[in-house]
Every structure is written in structure tokens, then in C-alpha cells.
Design an enzyme around this catalytic site. Structure first.
Site, short mmCIF file in Angstrom:
data_model
loop_
_atom_site.label_atom_id
_atom_site.label_comp_id
_atom_site.label_asym_id
_atom_site.label_seq_id
_atom_site.Cartn_x
_atom_site.Cartn_y
_atom_site.Cartn_z
CG LEU A 621 -1.67 1.32 1.49
CD1 LEU A 621 -2.62 1.65 0.34
CD2 LEU A 621 -2.40 1.26 2.81
CG ASP A 622 2.83 4.77 2.41
OD1 ASP A 622 3.88 4.87 1.76
OD2 ASP A 622 2.50 5.56 3.32
N PRO A 623 4.76 1.59 0.96
CG PRO A 623 6.82 0.74 0.25
CD PRO A 623 5.96 0.90 1.48
#
Length: 943
Positions: A621-623
């Protein structure tokens, strides 16, 4: 007189001078020596479309005049009617058992093989094709001598008997027919609409006339200008290519060199069609040093790469592929190549007029006449058919055989094209076969092969004889064994052909396993140092295995597990990824992670590249999704002529608002340690051209800002890591502001600051928290942190002392509400950070029927060519399902699973350390995430 092609004799004499008298005697033997021989032409039953015969009536007449009896098995489907063979003197009868040699075109059903006969046909066994191995086994068992037409070659290895020319002719007619339909579906009526499929014409002359008529219209300017110049690229120079080019030359045309393809694609004339013949030297070059040497390539094809996809294919409208592809040879077009070539692209050389639709990309059609599944055109892993001659293949690997409308390239890959022009193909093939048939007819399968004295061409084409494979084809045994090993010594339809090892069975593993488990060809092994956790996950999905594994303590087990896999996906803490990556490089196993590519992993790039290993990072997701959405938007902006002036990104995993009522306004669906430790990290970002640096140790929490891009949420954010590196990584060098930050609900950072002031997020060991020390309570721990001698203090005075330290009564209230002033026992974990992590993982975990929330936001400042400015917002809001996967698990697990599948399927072929920053990676992942319900929406404001 006995007939033998001069070049065969000449080459044989060169190679074997001692055999000259013998071969000359055989070649000059009178045709009368064939008197009494009986051969048969069998009925073709491999396909309803198969109308060819190996010998035409004219060939049969010559054989009968030489004294050969020819039996023809009846068939109303054969292009030449029975009476044509009867007129030539053949006998028409069902029973062909009296023939010693039986000729056909395609494979013979096993139950129709007659023992002790010589069979001549295209067997498709020389590559140990699995579907035809029962046929080969039956041939060996029944003592059949098998001659494969494909292996009738001269001294240089060139085929001397083939339908190749008419495969090229039929293929070219078909693709011109398909091109007309494809262009119509894209909104363009063209003269190609008046060309039918090859089998609609009585013969190729009629097809050529239709093509000439279309060419006349093209020369008069009937092609829509919006299509632009059409370029046809022919690969190879053999019979297949020449057959296709003969048809192409019926159109108004001009040939150009490879170097001129781009120029004519951009500026050519639409009243003619451009052609380009590509030979090996035009698209193959050494991996090291460049250049092409044909002798070296023949011996060491693995030393070469093809530049076709980069230097030729981008400027081709239609590709006519007629090359023979060997297993070790470079491919013309790989799956990643197709993604690059088929993505929507702005093509400035195509003039856009009112009402004229733009083409999605230059490449319109491919006619893969070689029809080698998974071969030189890698993404065509199965042939099309005469019944369904075309498919649309798009950049996301979808194949549509029912429509000409939609994204992608039109592909025709029929493996029996010549049968669409059956009479001419039969005449052509029969005339080539006839001289060799005179030698073949002498075969007696009951006698030893060496007793016959066959010419070199015939001898070299015999695959099986006297119950054994001939010496030249014994390699088929080894190929079969390799195939069996690759199928794990089991039937391919029942046993998975790929293995994925998942390291980690925690919060985000379930969606990843669930996604991969949909493909029953993938075997999944889940490894964890918590055996119960791995077992629980494996038990949810039939066939998934669990293994106990501690990466740090069991390096030998890690090596063993990794070496058995095709791809490893690591969901372990990112600090362990370099250990996993080293093992993957040693075992030549691909790796996918959902974490940042840290310096330790990055340093392994050259080793991974040299080992031919893909290590794909940052696909979570993040990253992960944050990268994908940003890059997709940037590309769209650039295509439309815009410039990116600023980029601000926020992302956070949160509890749903109704589940956020706690002092931290937060809950944990994974270990809190990373989230807490991140609050101590330094940060760096670019703000209106100025570098802003925030030191570590807690200053980050004082930089928080309130956010209102989604007014229904009370959000705040703070910078995350070093944002400045993304100017280069994202290719937004002109941006004056670049910031990536973390999202939380308002109140989070204030409570965290209170904990920091108190020392509860200190990652260093503390004596009072030694696991073997005296038992303590949370109240006594807080008193110790405040410097008090003991916890024997009036409760209100404790709160007053606490307020002095944390500088806020609100923070005191938050610490109290979290239960940190209670007399509950502390589970000591050596450091304050780890002790608090354990406590909050129990205190603030999601309860049954609670759900989490993902919010991702990109704010992009755009300058357009007309000097207007746009502030574009990209929003991703995803809620978890209490009865299914959490939002965080889906947002991390699904992109990682999709990336694993892409590596398995050959969609990602870059080697070394890879980030998902190229279109051939991030666009397919986004498309597939949207199919899983992870879909963003945009907002826009103009200045």
C-alpha cells in the site's frame, strides 16, 4: 531414371566422398525398380478443415507409370475429389493395410496406426510435445518407421519439403481480412473490408484479385488520413515470408530499410503501403559488444538478444512473423514488450480531424504464421483456429476471440494455414515431396534401417524405426524426462506447475494467499516462526502447506525452502529482507516484497541481475499503491502536454470512525512497533523550492498539520521519510513541492508526543524492563519514568507530576485513559518501545465486528499548455470487512499477490532490484486491483 535433386547429391558428395559410388548407383537405378511397391494416401481426420493431401493426382499419375500401386483412402473432404485420383490410376478403397508406406499430412490417431508400416506425416513430436507423446509411444510399440516431413532437410539444415509458401500466402490474406474488420471496429472504413478470409476463395488467384482491387482504392486515396501510414514488417526470408510478401506486393507498396521505418511511420504516404523485411542480422545482436555473427549465433544463441521490440516493432502497423524459433533463441516479442507496445500512446504523426477517432497505438495486427505457442511471440501461448481465426490480445493479457472492438492487437496464429488453399498447397507440397518419395517408397519397416541405403535427406528425417528412436532423435527421451521433472513427476492437469513460498503468516498474508489460491496451478507454502499462525492460514485454503521457519535461527531451512520455489514473497519486517534476498540470489529464485527497498537490499542489485533474478520491492500500500496511482496520473498529464508543479501525498491505515474512540484515535491491525517507531524518525521534503529537514527523536510530531481534503474525516498528517528522492524516482524534476506523509485522526500526534516526553517510545533497553527483573505495574513504570523513587504517591499528585512532564492535561488524560496509570502488571520486553508495543497490540486491537479504514490522497499541481493551473486530487478510501479481510490486509496483500502472479507468468522480466515504476508493471496491477474493488476517485479544482 531415378530422380534425386542435384543439390542433395552435391552436398552429400562433399561430406562423404567414400559413399559416392553407392549413392550414384542408387540415384541412377531405373524407375522400374519400384514396380510392385504399394503405397497409400490416408484420409485426414485431425481437423475438420484439413483438405490437403501429401501427393496431388499429378504426382500419383507419375508414380503409377513407374509401376507403383497407389491406394487412396476415400474422403469427401479432400480438396481433390476421388475421381481425380481415379483418373490418375489410383485405387480407391478404405483398407490400406496392403501398403508398405502410408503418406499423410497431419497426425494419425493412435487406434488407426497399422503395425510394421512406414508412415510419413508431420508428427509434431520432435520437441517432445506432450500431447503427441502417446502417438510416438504407439509408433515405437507397433514397430512403425516414422518419417517426419519437417525433418526432410538438405546438408545446410534447410527444409526441402514444406507447405511454407502457402502458409505465407494464406496468412497474408487472412490478416488483410482481419485488418479491415479491426479498423472498422476502431471507426475506420478501409478498402481492406472487401478482402475475405483465405478459404473463401477458390484459389489464391481469386484472393490476389480482391487484394489488387483493394490496392487500387488505396492508390486513389481511399485510406482515411487519420490512420496514418501503414507499415508491414516481415520477419524471415524463407518460403513463409516470401509467400506473404508475394501477396503483399499486389498492393501499392514500397520497401524500406529497417533504419527508415520510423520515418515512414511518421511521414509516409497513405496512398501506398510500406514493407520491411527483417532478417536475423537486423534484429539480433550480442549482449556484450553488439554486432552479429551468424556462425556464432547458430552455436551460441544465448549470447544474443533481440532488439526487435525496441527498434522495429514500435513502428510496425502489422507484423508478419515467419521465422523458425528454437528454445534457446531470443524472442521477438516478450510479454513485457507487448505491454509497452500496446499501451495507449499519443502519436503525433497521426493527424486528427473532426470525427476521426485516433488509433489506440501503432501496432494493429500480428500474423504469427510460425504458430509456435509461447515461442517467438511469447504472449501467444495457444494457436487460433480457422473457425476462430483472430483474437484481440491486450496489455493486461486478456484474449477476446468474439469481438474486433476493444484495446489490444489483433492476432492471427492458425497452425494449419495452408489448408485454406488446399489444392495449390497440395500441388506445391507434392511436387517438392515427389523426388524424396521415390526413395521413401522402398522402405520396409520390418527390415533394419541401415539395409535400405536411404539418401541423407530421407535418412535424417526418420524419427523411429524397428521399435526405437533413431540416433538423431534419441534426445526426445531426455526432453520427455525434463518435462516430467518440471511437472513434479505428476500429471500436469492435477499437479501445480509453479510454487510460491510466503514468508510470514501475519495480518496481511491471508488476502495474498487467497488471491494466489484461485489459480490451481500454483502450489503455496506458508512459513512462519509461529507455527499455529501458519497452520491457521493454511487450513483456510485447501492444498496450502505450512512450515515452521525462523529466518534468523534456521538459515539452512530457509535455503532449502527458497530453493524449491519459483517465487518467494516476503511479508517479514523489512530489516530481514536483505537476508531473504541473498538466499534468493544464491538459489536463483525470484522475490517480491511489500516493503521499502532499503540500502542493504539495494546493494544486491548487480548480484541479482547477474543471477537472472527479479527482486521486486514496494508493491504493498505505502509503499505500493501510492506509487502506482501517482505514476498513472503523471503519465496521463504528460501525454496531454501538462507539467507537474507539485506533489503531496498522504496515506494511512486507520480504524473506521466509529471504531476510533480511544485516546490515540487509532487501532492496530498489525504490530504497532513500526507505527510507533516511525514517530521518532527524521523526515525531509521539498516545499516551494526549499528543502525542509526534520531531525529524528520526536521533532516529527511537532510538524503535524490538519487536513480537510475529505471534510467528513478529522484528519492530520506529518511527513514520512525522505520525500525529495521521489523527484527523480517519479520523474517530476520540475516540481517545487514534493511531500509524502502519514495520515492519522486528529489527536494521535498529541498523545504520541505525551508518550515521547515520558520516554515510552524509547527503543533502547531500560533496566527496569529486563525480562528477568522484578515484576512491576504500569503505575510504577510511569513513576520510574518520572524519576520518582517509588509509586507511593497520591494519585492526583502523580497526575500533576505527569502534566509537568508532558506539558498538557489533555495528554495526561490520554495516558490515563489508556490505562497506563493503573496497577496492572507490565509484560516486560526489555525496551520501553517494545513493552508499549506489546501492551497496545492487546489494548487497541480490533474487536470482533470492528473494521479498519484505508485513506490515500494525492494532491497534484498541474500547469497546462494554456497556462491554466489545476489542483487534482486522487482519493482511495477502502473499508475493511469484519467477516472477511481488513482494508490494510487487502491493500497490502492484493498488490503483492498480483505482482507475484505477474512474475510467475513472465509479465515482469526485469532482473535485479526492481521498483514498480514502469507502465508494464503498474498499469496491470492497478487494473487488477480495481477488479478487486480497490478503486480510486478524483477531484479537481481550476485556478
Amino acid at each position: 531414371m531415378w530422380i534425386l535433386k542435384y543439390n542433395v547429391l552435391k552436398n552429400y558428395v562433399k561430406k562423404n566422398v567414400s559413399a559416392v559410388p553407392s549413392i550414384i548407383f542408387q540415384c541412377t537405378r531405373p524407375l522400374s525398380s519400384l514396380k510392385g511397391k504399394v503405397i497409400a494416401i490416408r484420409r485426414e481426420d485431425q481437423s475438420v478443415w484439413e483438405r490437403r493431401a501429401p501427393l496431388a493426382p499429378s504426382n500419383v499419375r507419375r508414380l503409377i507409370r513407374a509401376g507403383v500401386k497407389v491406394i487412396v483412402q476415400p474422403s469427401n473432404r479432400r480438396a481433390y475429389p476421388a475421381k481425380a485420383y481415379l483418373s490418375a490410376g489410383a485405387s480407391l478403397q478404405e483398407d490400406i493395410s496392403t501398403a508398405s508406406v502410408i503418406f499423410g499430412v497431419k497426425q494419425v490417431p493412435v487406434d488407426q496406426l497399422i503395425p510394421n508400416k512406414t508412415y510419413c506425416f508431420f508428427s509434431h513430436t520432435i520437441k517432445a510435445q506432450e500431447s503427441n507423446m502417446p502417438l510416438l509411444d504407439a509408433i515405437l510399440e507397433k514397430n512403425i518407421r516414422l518419417l517426419d516431413f519437417e525433418k526432410l532437410t538438405d546438408a545446410q539444415g534447410q527444409r526441402v519439403v514444406a507447405f511454407g509458401k502457402y502458409a505465407g500466402v494464406a496468412g497474408m490474406v487472412n490478416i488483410l481480412h482481419g485488418l479491415g474488420l479491426r479498423l472498422l471496429a476502431l471507426g475506420h472504413h478501409t478498402p481492406f473490408m472487401h478482402i475475405g478470409p483465405a478459404h473463401n476463395y477458390r484459389d489464391s488467384a481469386m484472393a490476389r484479385q480482391a487484394i489488387r482491387d483493394a490496392g487500387y482504392e488505396i492508390a486513389l486515396g481511399a485510406m482515411p488520413k487519420s490512420i496514418g501510414p501503414l507499415t508491414f514488417v516481415f520477419t524471415g526470408s524463407g518460403n513463409v515470408s516470401q509467400g506473404g510478401q508475394e501477396v503483399f506486393q499486389e498492393l501499392p507498396h514500397e520497401y524500406v530499410a529497417r533504419e527508415s521505418l520510423r520515418k515512414v511511420a511518421e511521414h509516409g504516404d497513405t496512398t501506398k503501403i510500406y514493407g520491411c523485411e527483417i532478417r536475423r542480422r537486423h534484429h539480433l545482436e550480442r549482449k556484450e559488444g553488439g554486432g552479429f555473427d551468424s556462425e556464432e549465433y547458430d552455436k551460441y544463441p544465448e549470447r544474443y538478444i533481440s532488439i526487435f521490440s525496441k527498434k522495429i516493432a514500435p513502428y510496425a502497423s502489422v507484423i508478419i512473423n515467419g521465422i523458425y524459433w528454437a528454445v534457446d533463441s531470443p524472442k521477438l516479442l516478450t510479454i513485457p514488450d507487448a505491454k509497452n507496445l500496446l499501451r495507449p500512446a499519443y502519436t503525433p504523426w497521426l493527424p486528427i480531424s473532426v470525427g476521426a477517432p485516433a488509433l489506440p497505438h501503432r501496432m494493429l495486427a500480428i500474423c504469427d504464421i510460425s504458430a509456435d505457442p509461447g515461442g517467438s511471440i511469447e504472449f501467444m501461448n495457444e494457436c487460433t483456429t480457422i473457425d476462430t481465426p483472430f483474437c484481440l490480445y491486450d496489455a493486461d493479457r486478456n484474449k477476446d476471440t468474439k469481438s474486433f472492438k476493444g484495446p489490444g492487437v489483433l492476432v492471427c496464429s492458425i497452425d494449419n494455414m495452408p489448408t485454406q488453399l488446399p489444392r495449390e498447397a497440395t500441388d506445391f507440397f507434392g511436387d517438392l515431396l515427389y523426388p524424396y518419395a521415390l526413395d521413401i517408397i522402398r522402405s520396409d519397416a520390418k527390415k533394419p534401417l541401415d539395409d535400405h541405403g536411404f539418401t541423407p535427406a530421407v535418412y535424417g528425417a526418420i524419427i523411429a524405426s524397428n521399435g526405437e528412436l533413431t540416433p538423431n532423435f534419441e534426445y526426445i527421451k531426455e526432453l520427455r524426462q525434463l518435462n516430467q521433472r518440471s511437472r513434479h513427476k505428476a500429471d500436469d492437469s492435477e499437479s501445480p506447475s509453479k510454487k510460491v513460498v510466503v514468508l510470514g503468516a501475519g495480518y496481511v498474508s491471508a488476502p495474498l494467499v487467497e488471491y494466489l489460491h484461485r489459480d490451481n496451478k500454483i502450489r503455496i507454502i506458508v512459513c512462519s516462526q509461529l507455527k499455529d499462525e501458519a497452520d491457521a492460514l493454511a487450513n483456510r485454503y485447501p492444498g496450502v502447506e505450512s512450515v515452521f521457519l525462523n529466518v534468523l535461527d534456521r538459515p539452512d531451512t530457509l535455503h532449502e525452502v527458497v530453493s524449491s520455489a519459483d517465487v518467494v514473497v516476503s511479508l517479514l519486517p523489512y530489516s530481514l529482507h536483505h537476508l531473504v534476498a541473498k538466499t534468493c540470489i544464491q538459489t536463483k529464485t525470484h522475490l517480491v516484497t511489500a516493503s521499502y527497498m532499503n540500502d542493504d537490499v539495494k546493494a544486491l542489485h548487480e548480484e541479482a541481475e547477474a543471477a537472472g533474478v527479479t527482486i521486486l520491492n514496494e508493491v504493498g500500500l505505502d509503499p505500493g499503491i501510492d506509487h502506482l496511482l501517482a505514476l498513472e496520473c503523471f503519465d496521463d498529464i504528460r501525454q496531454a502536454g501538462g507539467k507537474i508543479e507539485s506533489f503531496i501525498s498522504w496515506c494511512g491505515g486507520l480504524p473506521a470512525p466509529e471504531c476510533s474512540y480511544n485516546p490515540l484515535r487509532y487501532k492496530f491491525s498489525w504490530s504497532p512497533r513500526g507505527a510507533l517507531l516511525n514517530t521518532l524518525a527524521p523526515a525531509k521534503y521539498l516545499n516551494e523550492g526549499q528543502i525542509v529537514e526534520i531531525s529524528g527523536g520526536g521533532d516529527l510530531m511537532s510538524t503535524v498539520q490538519n487536513l480537510d481534503f475529505l471534510p467528513g474525516f478529522a484528519l492530520e498528517g506529518f511527513p514520512n521519510r525522505d520525500s525529495t528522492v521521489y523527484k527523480e524516482l517519479y520523474g517530476i524534476q520540475n516540481a517545487s513541492t514534493v511531500l509524502r506523509g502519514t495520515l492519522r485522526f486528529r489527536g494521535f500526534t498529541d498523545t504520541i508526543q505525551g508518550m515521547q516526553f515520558l520516554g515510552l517510545i524509547d527503543p533502547n533497553p531500560h533496566p527496569i524492563l529486563h525480562p528477568n527483573g522484578p515484576d512491576i505495574t504500569w503505575r510504577s513504570l510511569i513513576c520510574n519514568m518520572l524519576g520518582l523513587e517509588n509509586d507511593n504517591i497520591f494519585y492526583e499528585n502523580l497526575k500533576w507530576k505527569l502534566a509537568e512532564r508532558v506539558n498538557s492535561e489533555v495528554r495526561v488524560q490520554a495516558i490515563e485513559d489508556l490505562g497506563l496509570l493503573n496497577d496492572d502488571p507490565v509484560v516486560k520486553m526489555n525496551t520501553p518501545l517494545d513493552t508499549l508495543t506489546y501492551y497496545l497490540s492487546k489494548k487497541l486491537c480490533f474487536e470482533k465486528n470492528e473494521r479498519d479504514l484505508i485513506i490515500l490522497r494525492h494532491d497534484i499541481g498541474i500547469l497546462w499548455p494554456d497556462n491554466r493551473r489545476e489542483d487534482r486530487g486522487i482519493n482511495l478510501v477502502v473499508y475493511g470487512d469484519p467477516k472477511g479481510h481488513s482494508a490494510m490486509a487487502r491493500a497490502v496483500g492484493y498488490p503483492a499477490a498480483i505482482a507475484v502472479k505477474m512474475v510467475l507468468d513472465g509479465e515482469i522480466q526485469q532482473r535485479g532490484m526492481v521498483l514498480p515504476f514502469t507502465q508494464n508493471i503498474y498499469r496491470p496491477i492497478l487494473n487488477r486491483l480495481r477488479a478487486e474493488g480497490l478503486e480510486s476517485f478524483e477531484s479537481s479544482r481550476w485556478n
